[in-house]
Design an enzyme around this catalytic site. Structure first.
Site, PDB file in Angstrom:
ATOM      1  N   SER A 107       1.789 -43.486  42.307  1.00 49.34           N
ATOM      2  CA  SER A 107       1.366 -42.256  41.551  1.00 49.34           C
ATOM      3  C   SER A 107       0.111 -41.717  42.116  1.00 49.34           C
ATOM      4  O   SER A 107      -0.356 -40.732  41.534  1.00 49.34           O
ATOM      5  CB  SER A 107       1.110 -42.598  40.175  1.00 49.34           C
ATOM      6  OG  SER A 107       0.321 -43.742  40.024  1.00 49.34           O
ATOM      7  N   SER A 139       1.203 -47.983  43.218  1.00 49.27           N
ATOM      8  CA  SER A 139       0.679 -46.790  43.189  1.00 49.27           C
ATOM      9  C   SER A 139      -0.490 -46.310  43.827  1.00 49.27           C
ATOM     10  O   SER A 139      -0.906 -45.184  44.004  1.00 49.27           O
ATOM     11  CB  SER A 139       0.023 -46.465  41.484  1.00 49.27           C
ATOM     12  OG  SER A 139       1.552 -45.973  41.118  1.00 49.27           O
ATOM     13  N   LYS A 176      -9.005 -40.497  40.313  1.00 47.43           N
ATOM     14  CA  LYS A 176      -7.585 -40.173  39.890  1.00 47.43           C
ATOM     15  C   LYS A 176      -7.882 -39.907  38.160  1.00 47.43           C
ATOM     16  O   LYS A 176      -8.692 -40.744  37.543  1.00 47.43           O
ATOM     17  CB  LYS A 176      -7.077 -41.408  39.848  1.00 47.43           C
ATOM     18  CG  LYS A 176      -5.276 -41.447  39.525  1.00 47.43           C
ATOM     19  CD  LYS A 176      -4.786 -42.958  39.694  1.00 47.43           C
ATOM     20  CE  LYS A 176      -3.117 -42.721  39.567  1.00 47.43           C
ATOM     21  NZ  LYS A 176      -2.622 -43.921  39.633  1.00 47.43           N
TER      22      LYS A 176
END
Lengths: 493, 484
Positions: free
Chosen positions: A158, A182, A78
């Site tokens: 996210s 997330s 990420k």
């Protein structure tokens, strides 16, 4: 090479160990998959050269007999994790050109264990969002579509890029971070496994901060076993993070050998939210049946302050974010919009560098911390947080884990909720309480909606009891026995 | 002591409180491992944490915590076993994270006391409200480039102790005495070097005025004053300014002001309305700071003798006046020097020489006892010569001057210059006889009742003996001879 990209982490480790293939072969297949899937927009930065170099080094180590716990496994990271010398953006314009001269502890742990980096995945800007649509680099597309419908769906957020990378077989596994859901919500939307560990289990050092008291890194994988392997590598005490907890990291995969027989599973009635689709409720019911069948005892429990978690979260998280994001000022790194006066440079840089959702949360956070409002908002939200933790602590006196749905709905369409922040925030209503209490939470794929989209169940555990959470997840995974995977429609395009 | 100011409408009283920022003596910064040395090249002592880089986290430096506890114990203050670090949010180019980590509601040290040593050995207690730990900011350099400012982050993140006093002071002199005493305590403890000119100790001065006995007036805060002299000047100016405004029918606006040392005046910096809203909240990157009893105990046991105890002991053990003791203890090195001199010697004589001749000479040359041209042993040698009547106190002053210039031993100088005191009564009588013979007229006047001339004869005899005659013997013998 679909055979390589379909391998789970544990299967890849076995294949590598047996010498069936090399890390370079495995990695090359994933590099190609990443390149063929650019339409999904899962990556902000692809690092194929670095990936192949790391893979070759891994193969050399393996030959020399040095084999780490994730030796040779290609991962997606990420883009909230700082990676030394590799562009790190948090999917924000304001971090333009930022190449950190340091490595996050979690990624350093992964590289130390032999893992390989394929690239940096897209996310909601500064991890603020539940659909990945707030990214400066554009939304990520969910590899799943409703059968017979070409409409693009969001992967959740996210950690949408990571979830898509794992679901679309672009990476064997990925790192995520979870501040209010997330990891778990995108895992549910993409039919993958996502584990948010106990607060303090993984170091936050080198992860771009959103809300410091809530942020936790965790693994995103296709199976519970994979999550167990990766969790062990990511976790651990770090003296560079004062909130990291010095407690032994168990061998989670070994712990999976124990069944759930005799475990007491709590079902909190407050998680049956208004307007929750019947199929979600049915899935939850199914989960209970599976666990009962596996020998667990299912009990009703009450977490009375659940309804206050989301509003309190939307005070605490923006408050911390408003302060954490003050450092993006155009002075030392990233974007700078020049101006004659310092204050103008700040204003213009931040106006240009932050997207609408980030600006909204900075404003909310600034407001709730302001003189005269602090007690009414921030202090009150902290008290609610304590009440929420007390609810869980009390519940865990009589149960070993808690089962809930992960999200109130399946994945929705790109653009469907962008103009309605409150409806977007409601996505996290079932995941946020876990962050507020600092507990471990897992989303495990449990079935498909009637429209053919993945749905997840959430398992919540006691502090630092990721082992039990994973065991319960494993029982659900076994019982659900899902075989479906998304069609690789993006390759044809 | 006159503590009141006179205005057109009568007398006014100043009310003064001080917030001192004292840089903690430590090798590393409060939350990073970067070095803290003064005077390094710009931006050479900056870690990623200090520079506010993304993902960086603060980790408390144990040494800084111990120094704060040590200081708290030295100020006889309450140590708070649980304290909390908060973020103080504001934007400035030399504040990389956009917030300063400080302690707001729960400081590490609570109430304490400082005893001021005032003129004449008088003392006065001033309350300490609190002491908390916080980060220093970096430095903006506005004079390096015509169109932009430069930033030096060497200081960013250095540990400061903010030490806040109660509004207990009533004169500028008391404020000066407070700063001197606080600095002295910090130096004794080794927790801050107290060098105001290097910025390692700075004061924010809160000043208000009131009619004696009236409630406190509205205060103004004068920021960042960097010498004791300027603090006193700023207070005098500010109090007068406030009195003038009130007596002209105006009211004082609460505001932050700056002291312009060149013009000798304070100037408005920002009013209360423009004050920042710092949006304090507990720093979520740091857990509450817990100080264990064991640590407090071990630090308490390792405390050195502090100025007030030393003062009491000097008075008690050496029998010197309170005032001399309070001058000596201000700097530990001075007190040590005195004790080295006084050891085995007349302590009052030693105190006189150290606080008198020596300190005057040091002041004149801008030196301190640590680089005194005359060592304690050598000064002791000089005092020994006085005590055993080898030289008189007057000759000793001449010898002292020569010692200052040459660094030689007193004994060697006395021998070399033949300054040994004449105690041979015959020799002195000879000089007296010669003086009386040469001044027959004055002798007659004396004998006819002009007693005052005694001093004249003493002077003449001393002069003729080259100052070497023992003054007591001169007196004694002269009296006899004059009597006829």
């Amino acid at each position: 090479m679909s055979a390589f990209t379909d391998l789970t982490l544990t299967a890849a480790l076995e294949g590598l160990a047996k010498g069936d293939f090399t890390s370079v072969e495995l990695t090359r297949a994933h590099v190609e998959a990443v390149e063929a899937a650019r339409g999904l927009n899962a990556f902000v930065t692809e690092t194929p050269d670095q990936a192949l170099k790391m893979a070759a080094e891994s193969d050399t180590r393996r030959k020399a007999g040095t084999v780490g716990l994730m030796e040779g496994v290609p991962l997606a990271i990420k883009d909230l994790f700082c990676t030394k010398g590799v562009l790190t953006t948090a999917s924000s314009h304001i971090l333009d050109g930022f190449k950190p001269p340091y490595e996050s502890t979690v990624t350093a742990n992964l590289w130390k264990a032999g893992a390989v980096m394929l690239g940096k995945t897209n996310l909601d800007e500064f991890a603020m969002g539940s659909s990945n649509e707030t990214s400066y680099y554009g939304g990520v597309v969910n590899p799943w579509r409703k059968p017979g419908d070409n409409k693009n769906l969001v992967p959740g957020g996210s950690s949408g890029g990571s979830a898509t990378a794992v679901a679309a077989r672009l990476a064997i596994a990925a790192t995520g971070t979870d501040t209010g859901g997330s990891i778990r919500q995108p895992a549910a939307f993409t039919g993958t496994v996502g584990l948010k560990p106990t607060y303090g289990r993984c170091s936050r050092f080198g992860i771009v901060a959103f809300a410091s008291s809530l942020d936790q890194a965790g693994p995103m994988t296709r199976t519970i076993d994979d999550a167990a392997v990766m969790m062990r590598v990511m976790a651990g005490f770090d003296d560079k993070d004062s909130t990291s907890v010095d407690i032994a990291v168990p061998d989670y995969r070994a712990d999976l050998a124990q069944s759930v027989k005799g475990l007491r599973i709590g079902i909190p009635k407050e998680y049956r939210v208004d307007g929750m689709p019947a199929e979600i409720d049915a899935l939850w019911q199914q989960g209970m049946e599976w666990l009962k069948a596996a020998g667990a005892e299912v009990k009703d429990i009450s977490l009375p302050h659940t309804q206050y978690a989301l509003p309190a979260y939307y005070i605490v998280a923006p408050a911390e974010a408003s302060s954490n994001l003050a450092r993006y000022d155009g002075v030392r790194f990233g974007l700078r919009v020049p101006a004659d006066e310092l204050a103008d440079m700040y204003a213009q840089t931040r106006a240009a560098g932050f997207g609408a959702e980030v600006r909204r949360r900075i404003l909310i956070g600034t407001y709730v911390l302001s003189a005269g409002y602090y007690d009414a908002y921030y202090v009150k939200a902290q008290k609610i947080r304590t009440l929420i933790l007390n609810d869980f602590t009390k519940a865990f006196e009589s149960v070993d884990a808690i089962l809930t749905p992960t999200t109130p709905t399946a994945a929705f369409g790109l653009g469907d909720k962008v103009d309605d922040p409150v409806s977007m925030y409601l996505n996290d209503v079932l995941t946020v309480p876990v962050n507020m209490a600092g507990l471990p939470g897992l989303s495990v794929p449990a079935g498909l909606s009637k429209e053919g989209l993945p749905l997840g169940l959430q398992v919540i555990g006691k502090p630092f009891d990721e082992s039990t959470v994973l065991r319960v997840g494993k029982a659900i995974e076994d019982a659900a026995a899902l075989k479906q995977k998304p069609e690789a429609w993006w390759r044809a395009a | 002591m006159a503590t009141l100011l006179h205005g057109a409408t009568g007398e006014w009283e100043m009310v003064i409180g001080l917030e001192v920022h004292a840089q903690v003596t430590s090798k590393a910064k409060l939350f990073s491992g970067a070095a803290t040395e003064f005077g390094a090249e710009p931006n050479t002592q900056v870690s990623f944490v200090d520079a506010g880089m993304p993902g960086m986290l603060p980790v408390i430096n144990r040494v800084c915590v111990e120094q704060a506890v040590r200081t708290g114990l030295g100020l006889k203050a309450q140590i708070n076993k649980v304290s909390v670090f908060d973020r103080k949010n504001y934007f400035y180019a030399d504040l990389p994270a956009g917030y300063q980590i400080s302690q707001y509601l729960q400081p590490i040290v609570g109430k304490g006391t400082i005893i001021l040593d005032l003129a004449g050995g008088e003392t006065r207690e001033v309350g300490i409200t609190r002491l908390h730990l916080e980060q220093d900011a970096g430095k903006s350099l506005h004079d390096q480039d015509p169109s932009s400012s430069f930033v030096d982050l060497n200081r960013a993140g250095v540990a400061l102790m903010e030490i806040v006093s109660e509004p207990d002071m009533r004169t500028a002199e008391e404020a000066g005495a407070y700063l001197r005493k606080l600095r002295s305590i910090l130096r004794y403890l080794g927790t801050c070097d107290g060098n105001m000119e290097q910025g390692s100790m700075r004061a924010d001065v809160n000043v208000s005025v009131r009619k004696p006995g009236a409630p406190f007036g509205t205060r103004c805060e004068i920021k960042n004053v960097n010498s004791i002299r300027y603090v006193q000047q700023a207070i005098e100016y500010e109090a007068r300014r406030q009195i003038d405004i009130i007596e002209d029918g105006g009211t004082i606006k609460q505001e932050t002001r700056l002291y312009d040392a060149r013009k000798g005046e304070t100037r408005s910096m920002r009013s209360k309305e423009d004050a920042h809203d710092y949006r304090y909240f507990p720093d979520p990157d740091l857990l509450p700071l817990v100080v264990q009893d064991g640590l407090i105990k071990s630090i308490a046991e390792s405390l050195p003798e502090l100025p007030d105890e030393k003062k009491a002991r000097l008075v008690r053990d050496y029998g010197i006046p309170l005032y001399d003791a309070s001058v000596l203890i201000l700097e530990k090195e001075r007190a040590d020097f005195f004790e080295a001199v006084a050891k085995g010697r007349d302590s009052k004589l030693s105190a006189n020489w150290v606080t008198g001749e020596l300190f005057a000479a040091l002041n004149k040359t801008g030196r301190d006892v640590t680089d005194s041209p005359i060592s304690a042993a050598k000064l002791g040698g000089l005092i020994d010569l006085i005590s055993d009547n080898t030289i008189s106190g007057r000759i000793a002053k001449d010898v002292f001057e020569i010692m200052l210039e040459t660094g030689k031993d007193a004994g060697a100088i006395v021998e070399e210059k033949g300054l040994r005191q004449v105690t041979d009564t015959g020799a002195i009588e000879g000089v007296i006889d010669a003086v009386l013979a040469a001044n027959a007229d004055k002798l007659a006047e004396y004998r006819s009742g002009k007693d005052k001339l005694f001093g004249f004869f003493v002077g003449q005899v001393m002069k003729q003996s080259g100052g070497k005659a023992n003054p007591a013997l001169v007196n004694e013998l002269l009296k006899k001879k004059l009597a006829g």
